[in-house]
Design an enzyme around this catalytic site. Structure first.
Site, PDB file in Angstrom:
ATOM      1  N   ARG A 170     -34.133  -4.578 -30.829  1.00 29.64           N
ATOM      2  CA  ARG A 170     -32.785  -4.651 -29.960  1.00 29.64           C
ATOM      3  C   ARG A 170     -32.369  -3.338 -29.655  1.00 29.64           C
ATOM      4  NH1 ARG A 170     -28.232  -3.646 -32.861  1.00 29.64           N
ATOM      5  NH2 ARG A 170     -28.657  -3.226 -34.906  1.00 29.64           N
ATOM      6  N   ARG A 174     -23.364   0.436 -27.230  1.00 33.26           N
ATOM      7  CA  ARG A 174     -21.977   0.198 -27.857  1.00 33.26           C
ATOM      8  C   ARG A 174     -21.122   0.504 -26.635  1.00 33.26           C
ATOM      9  NH1 ARG A 174     -21.191   4.451 -32.371  1.00 33.26           N
ATOM     10  NH2 ARG A 174     -22.347   2.990 -33.650  1.00 33.26           N
ATOM     11  N   ARG A 247     -47.378   8.322 -40.850  1.00 32.37           N
ATOM     12  CA  ARG A 247     -46.974   9.318 -40.046  1.00 32.37           C
ATOM     13  C   ARG A 247     -46.465  10.589 -40.525  1.00 32.37           C
ATOM     14  NH1 ARG A 247     -49.050  10.604 -35.247  1.00 32.37           N
ATOM     15  NH2 ARG A 247     -46.852  10.984 -34.150  1.00 32.37           N
ATOM     16  N   ARG A 279     -37.021  16.984 -31.789  1.00 27.23           N
ATOM     17  CA  ARG A 279     -35.550  17.370 -32.050  1.00 27.23           C
ATOM     18  C   ARG A 279     -35.593  18.865 -32.506  1.00 27.23           C
ATOM     19  NH1 ARG A 279     -32.980  13.644 -37.118  1.00 27.23           N
ATOM     20  NH2 ARG A 279     -34.608  14.082 -38.239  1.00 27.23           N
ATOM     21  N   GLU A 299     -38.726  19.893 -35.017  1.00 20.25           N
ATOM     22  CA  GLU A 299     -39.698  18.987 -35.528  1.00 20.25           C
ATOM     23  C   GLU A 299     -40.520  18.268 -34.987  1.00 20.25           C
ATOM     24  OE1 GLU A 299     -37.935  14.623 -37.421  1.00 20.25           O
ATOM     25  OE2 GLU A 299     -36.824  16.556 -38.156  1.00 20.25           O
ATOM     26  N   TYR A 347     -40.132   2.380 -45.683  1.00 15.24           N
ATOM     27  CA  TYR A 347     -39.187   3.449 -45.194  1.00 15.24           C
ATOM     28  C   TYR A 347     -37.751   2.885 -45.797  1.00 15.24           C
ATOM     29  CZ  TYR A 347     -36.068   6.667 -42.855  1.00 15.24           C
ATOM     30  OH  TYR A 347     -35.192   7.551 -42.629  1.00 15.24           O
ATOM     31  N   ASP A 349     -33.895   4.583 -46.343  1.00 16.60           N
ATOM     32  CA  ASP A 349     -32.382   5.374 -46.144  1.00 16.60           C
ATOM     33  C   ASP A 349     -31.938   5.825 -47.690  1.00 16.60           C
ATOM     34  OD1 ASP A 349     -32.277   5.656 -43.433  1.00 16.60           O
ATOM     35  OD2 ASP A 349     -30.806   3.789 -43.392  1.00 16.60           O
TER      36      ASP A 349
END
Length: 365
Positions: A170, A174, A247, A279, A299, A347, A349
């Site tokens: 998705r 916002r 990666r 970035r 990066e 992965y 957080d």
């Protein structure tokens, strides 16, 4: 003898160590690198805490985890509000009313929704088979071309037409003027950097840096009742089923001696394919720094090869099936517990890895 030998001084290992010490256990933590804190490690340069392995912004909706970490560090009120630079034009992220105004000049939510619907119209009957088709189906051409395509292709190292559609399930549109990237109620950066948090978590543990567990595996297994292993699970088993894929990233750190504010924001994404990095991070803004100089980091995503630092697991069908084989080997070894991003090939957080370590500690302590 130790009750627990913990391999890896990142967040998972440090949290487990703290919980074990609290229970009166004797703990040894060994770390292959020459520093604690894993990829959250901060290196002091020109008085600035440099996130040496990429931006780490703590955010969570888990009140228990938030209260837990605040026992070991004070957090500031940094709110992640990254920008996107596409061919010299700036757009706010995540996609919100500021972004839509910058893109089309729309002012109200209804105007923005109408523009998105118009852009999606010609793709509405497609069955997306790759990321490009999925992104066009969800958001139309402008958002895709300017803010998704180039950035994602750099991240994955391949054209968007060769990336699976499920990567973008998705698009988080916002329809408010709100640049706060995360919806989590709790977020910030530890004052003084993540080293402070991890140092406090490791208090009471014996810690040895620059020690490679796998170079003397049988010895280290012999000196503890249980092993908590946070390294690569396939490497632990000597790649007997083959290598899991990742990666990787390359970081270029640069001290700007004649500049106190390079880009005015902690994180700016470069979304065009022609710019090789994804970035630029300006570290002082994570802690509202006023130093006379600044440090920036470019990066670069990279293909991973054995021996390089693995950052992002590639959780496609092939790798997930391979991981399940290694997971079965791990479950058969009653002495070793595999945890964290590399041990579980997932992965995480930061709040999730802390929650996982707390849960595992509760189970076995």
């Amino acid at each position: 003898m130790y009750d627990y030998l913990i391999v890896g001084a990142g967040l998972y290992g440090a949290v487990f160590a703290q919980q074990a010490i609290k229970k009166g256990k004797k703990v040894l933590v060994i770390e292959k690198r020459d520093h604690i804190a894993g990829n959250a490690y901060c290196e002091k340069r020109a008085g600035i805490n440099v996130h040496k392995f990429g931006a780490h912004i703590f955010h969570t909706s888990n009140e228990e985890v938030w209260e837990y970490v605040n026992q070991f560090a004070s957090f500031n009120n940094y709110v992640n509000s990254p920008l996107a630079n596409y061919k010299g034009k700036i757009y706010n992220l995540p996609f919100n009313m500021n972004t839509f105004y910058q893109m089309w000049g729309t002012i109200t939510p209804d105007e923005a929704k109408a523009e998105i619907d118009k852009q999606r119209e010609k793709y509405k009957d497609t069955e997306p088979s790759n990321l490009e088709e999925q992104a066009l189906f969800l958001g139309g051409e402008d958002i895709y071309e300017k803010l998704i395509k180039g950035y994602t292709e750099k991240q994955w190292g391949r054209p968007a037409t060769e990336i699976p559609s499920f990567i973008i399930k998705r698009l988080p549109f916002r329809f408010t003027y709100n640049n706060n990237y995360f919806n989590d109620p709790y977020q910030g950066i530890p004052k003084g950097g993540y080293n402070v948090l991890v140092e406090n978590l490791l208090k009471g543990a014996e810690v040895k840096l620059g020690v490679d567990f796998l170079e003397n595996k049988e010895h280290y297994k012999s000196i503890a009742d249980k092993i908590i292993y946070t390294g690569e699970i396939d490497q632990y088993f000597d790649y007997q089923y083959g290598q899991l894929e990742y990666r990787s990233l390359k970081f270029e750190h640069e001290l700007k001696e004649d500049c106190d504010n390079y880009q005015g924001n902690a994180v700016v994404n470069y979304t065009e394919r022609e710019v090789p990095f994804t970035r630029i991070i300006e570290h002082k803004h994570f802690e509202f720094g006023t130093q006379p100089q600044t440090v920036i980091t470019r990066e670069y995503p990279m293909d991973w090869e054995k021996g390089m630092e693995p950052y992002y697991p590639i959780n496609d069908d092939r790798n997930n099936a391979l991981y399940e084989k290694y997971k079965s080997l791990g479950e058969a070894d009653e002495k070793v517990i595999f945890g964290g991003r590399l041990g579980e090939y997932k992965y995480y957080d930061m709040d999730k890895v802390i929650a996982s370590a707390l849960k595992k500690a509760e189970e076995i302590l």
